[in-house]
Scaffold this motif. Structure first.
Motif, PDB file in Angstrom:
ATOM      1  N   ALA A 284      30.521  26.202  37.111  1.00 28.18           N
ATOM      2  CA  ALA A 284      30.320  27.438  37.875  1.00 28.18           C
ATOM      3  C   ALA A 284      31.627  28.192  38.055  1.00 28.18           C
ATOM      4  N   ARG A 285      32.711  27.462  38.274  1.00 28.18           N
ATOM      5  CA  ARG A 285      34.013  28.117  38.430  1.00 28.18           C
ATOM      6  C   ARG A 285      34.419  28.826  37.134  1.00 28.18           C
ATOM      7  N   GLY A 286      34.152  28.123  35.983  1.00 22.48           N
ATOM      8  CA  GLY A 286      34.483  28.769  34.696  1.00 22.48           C
ATOM      9  C   GLY A 286      33.647  30.007  34.468  1.00 22.48           C
ATOM     10  N   ALA A 287      32.325  29.941  34.799  1.00 26.32           N
ATOM     11  CA  ALA A 287      31.463  31.115  34.623  1.00 26.32           C
ATOM     12  C   ALA A 287      31.911  32.253  35.525  1.00 26.32           C
ATOM     13  N   THR A 288      32.308  31.938  36.735  1.00 31.74           N
ATOM     14  CA  THR A 288      32.778  32.972  37.667  1.00 31.74           C
ATOM     15  C   THR A 288      34.028  33.651  37.134  1.00 31.74           C
ATOM     16  N   LEU A 289      34.930  32.856  36.564  1.00 24.28           N
ATOM     17  CA  LEU A 289      36.143  33.450  35.979  1.00 24.28           C
ATOM     18  C   LEU A 289      35.796  34.372  34.809  1.00 24.28           C
ATOM     19  N   ASP A 290      34.817  33.958  33.970  1.00 26.45           N
ATOM     20  CA  ASP A 290      34.407  34.816  32.851  1.00 26.45           C
ATOM     21  C   ASP A 290      33.790  36.115  33.353  1.00 26.45           C
ATOM     22  N   VAL A 291      32.932  36.009  34.370  1.00 24.26           N
ATOM     23  CA  VAL A 291      32.305  37.224  34.937  1.00 24.26           C
ATOM     24  C   VAL A 291      33.362  38.137  35.520  1.00 24.26           C
ATOM     25  N   GLN A 292      34.340  37.562  36.227  1.00 21.47           N
ATOM     26  CA  GLN A 292      35.416  38.390  36.771  1.00 21.47           C
ATOM     27  C   GLN A 292      36.176  39.103  35.662  1.00 21.47           C
ATOM     28  N   ALA A 293      36.431  38.353  34.545  1.00 18.34           N
ATOM     29  CA  ALA A 293      37.149  38.992  33.423  1.00 18.34           C
ATOM     30  C   ALA A 293      36.348  40.147  32.826  1.00 18.34           C
ATOM     31  N   ASP A 294      34.993  40.009  32.771  1.00 19.25           N
ATOM     32  CA  ASP A 294      34.157  41.111  32.245  1.00 19.25           C
ATOM     33  C   ASP A 294      34.022  42.249  33.238  1.00 19.25           C
ATOM     34  N   LEU A 295      34.038  41.994  34.507  1.00 19.17           N
ATOM     35  CA  LEU A 295      33.850  43.030  35.525  1.00 19.17           C
ATOM     36  C   LEU A 295      35.082  43.894  35.728  1.00 19.17           C
ATOM     37  N   VAL A 296      36.232  43.409  35.398  1.00 24.06           N
ATOM     38  CA  VAL A 296      37.457  44.194  35.647  1.00 24.06           C
ATOM     39  C   VAL A 296      37.456  45.512  34.877  1.00 24.06           C
ATOM     40  N   PRO A 297      37.220  45.546  33.513  1.00 18.93           N
ATOM     41  CA  PRO A 297      37.186  46.862  32.822  1.00 18.93           C
ATOM     42  C   PRO A 297      36.023  47.735  33.266  1.00 18.93           C
ATOM     43  N   ILE A 298      34.872  47.081  33.572  1.00 25.30           N
ATOM     44  CA  ILE A 298      33.726  47.871  34.022  1.00 25.30           C
ATOM     45  C   ILE A 298      34.059  48.563  35.324  1.00 25.30           C
ATOM     46  N   LEU A 299      34.680  47.847  36.241  1.00 25.07           N
ATOM     47  CA  LEU A 299      35.064  48.469  37.529  1.00 25.07           C
ATOM     48  C   LEU A 299      36.100  49.556  37.325  1.00 25.07           C
ATOM     49  N   ARG A 300      36.991  49.354  36.336  1.00 19.04           N
ATOM     50  CA  ARG A 300      38.011  50.394  36.055  1.00 19.04           C
ATOM     51  C   ARG A 300      37.339  51.664  35.556  1.00 19.04           C
ATOM     52  N   ASP A 301      36.349  51.489  34.631  1.00 21.71           N
ATOM     53  CA  ASP A 301      35.623  52.660  34.116  1.00 21.71           C
ATOM     54  C   ASP A 301      34.825  53.335  35.213  1.00 21.71           C
ATOM     55  N   LEU A 302      34.192  52.518  36.076  1.00 21.19           N
ATOM     56  CA  LEU A 302      33.435  53.100  37.195  1.00 21.19           C
ATOM     57  C   LEU A 302      34.350  53.885  38.124  1.00 21.19           C
TER      58      LEU A 302
END
Length: 337
Positions: A284-302
């Protein structure tokens, strides 16, 4: 010719009888010839004679060969102060060591407590030397101002000497007592006891309080319903006994045993469960880190889209027509273009 022959034959027969008689008298000593030992005795050796037996725990092992004073056999060094050792009685004796079959040296035996003691046979008073093991710490080997000529075995006081020494010490202590002071102390104690036992004394008061306490205790015991208490106690014990032997309690104990077995099995499975839980948490910790890595550019674009939308909204608020139809908005009156 017959007379000289008869005389010679008689002489030979007499000489043979003399030799046989001598061997008969000294045969015991010849058979008991062995290793020579000596000891030094501080007490009187009255009753001990040359030829007396030497015994080890009642077993005869040898004979006494010499009795003398130490001062007559050893010379004192003039440079050494006079020692009490020269007032001792020297007793030499032979021991047939083949009967004892020693497994060590004499020094080892003396270190372990081998000692010689003067003893007497019953009521006859005939003395003999007794060898036995004693407490080496209580009877240590003495330091001698000379070197023994033969094997030396330390001695210990005889039983009668020890009793006599104890009696002498007891008499000395009795003589040192002040009987007058003891008698005066006893009289003072009796006087104090009489004063305490008199009416109004502490002893009289204590006796009165004790009597009152005993009367109160007796009244309490009489007031208590002891038969009913005993009956209730018996009934309680019977109930406890019935409860212990009841089937419900046995079933409960059986269920408890089963529950304990299940709990034990669960405790045995607990480490594997904890390991699985830790593995799941790591996943779960690894999946959370992956999701955080994917959310960073999306949040930047938003964030950028939000800024652009904020600009468009501000432009629509200021000049909706210009924004929708094009062209700059008209200048206010009095303003130069």
């Amino acid at each position: 010719m017959k007379t000289p022959f008869a005389v010679g034959l008689l002489v030979l027969v007499g000489f043979g009888l003399l030799i046989g008689f001598t061997l008969f008298l000294t045969g015991e000593r010849l058979r008991n010839q062995g290793e020579v030992f000596e000891t030094y005795i501080r007490e009187s050796v009255q009753g001990l004679e040359v030829g007396a037996a030497v015994r080890f725990r009642g077993v005869a092992l040898g004979r006494v060969t010499e009795i003398a004073l130490v001062s007559s056999r050893y010379e004192m060094d003039p440079r050494v102060q006079f020692s009490n050792a020269f007032q001792l009685v020297l007793v030499r004796f032979t021991v047939d060591v083949r009967q004892a079959r020693p497994t060590g040296s004499l020094e080892d035996a003396v270190r372990l407590g081998l000692r010689a003691r003067l003893s007497s046979q019953g009521l006859t008073g005939v003395g003999y030397i007794e060898l036995d093991f004693a407490d080496a710490n209580r009877f240590p080997a003495p330091a001698l101002p000379f070197t023994p000529a033969v094997n030396f075995i330390p001695s210990i006081p005889s039983t009668s000497a020890q009793v006599q020494d104890a009696a002498t010490a007891l008499l000395a202590r009795i003589e040192s007592l002040d009987f007058k002071e003891l008698f005066d102390s006893f009289l003072g104690l009796v006087t104090d006891a009489r004063a305490q036992a008199a009416p109004g004394g502490d002893l009289q008061v204590a006796l009165a309080e004790t009597s009152a306490l005993l009367r109160s205790l007796r009244s309490t015991v009489e007031a208590a319903d002891l038969p009913s208490m005993v009956a209730e106690t018996r009934s309680t014990i019977a109930g406890i006994h019935a409860l212990v032997e009841s089937r419900e309690l046995r079933q409960t104990l059986t269920n408890s045993s089963a529950a304990m077995a299940e709990l034990r099995a669960a405790a045995a499975r607990l480490p594997s469960t904890v390991n699985q839980l830790e593995a799941g948490l790591r996943s779960a910790r690894g999946a959370t880190l992956d999701v955080q890595a994917d959310l960073v550019p999306i949040l930047r674009d938003l964030r950028a889209m939000t800024a652009n939308l904020r600009d468009v909204t501000e432009a629509l608020r200021r000049s909706p027509s210009q924004t929708l139809l094009g062209g700059p908005p008209p200048l206010p009156a009095g303003a130069s273009r």
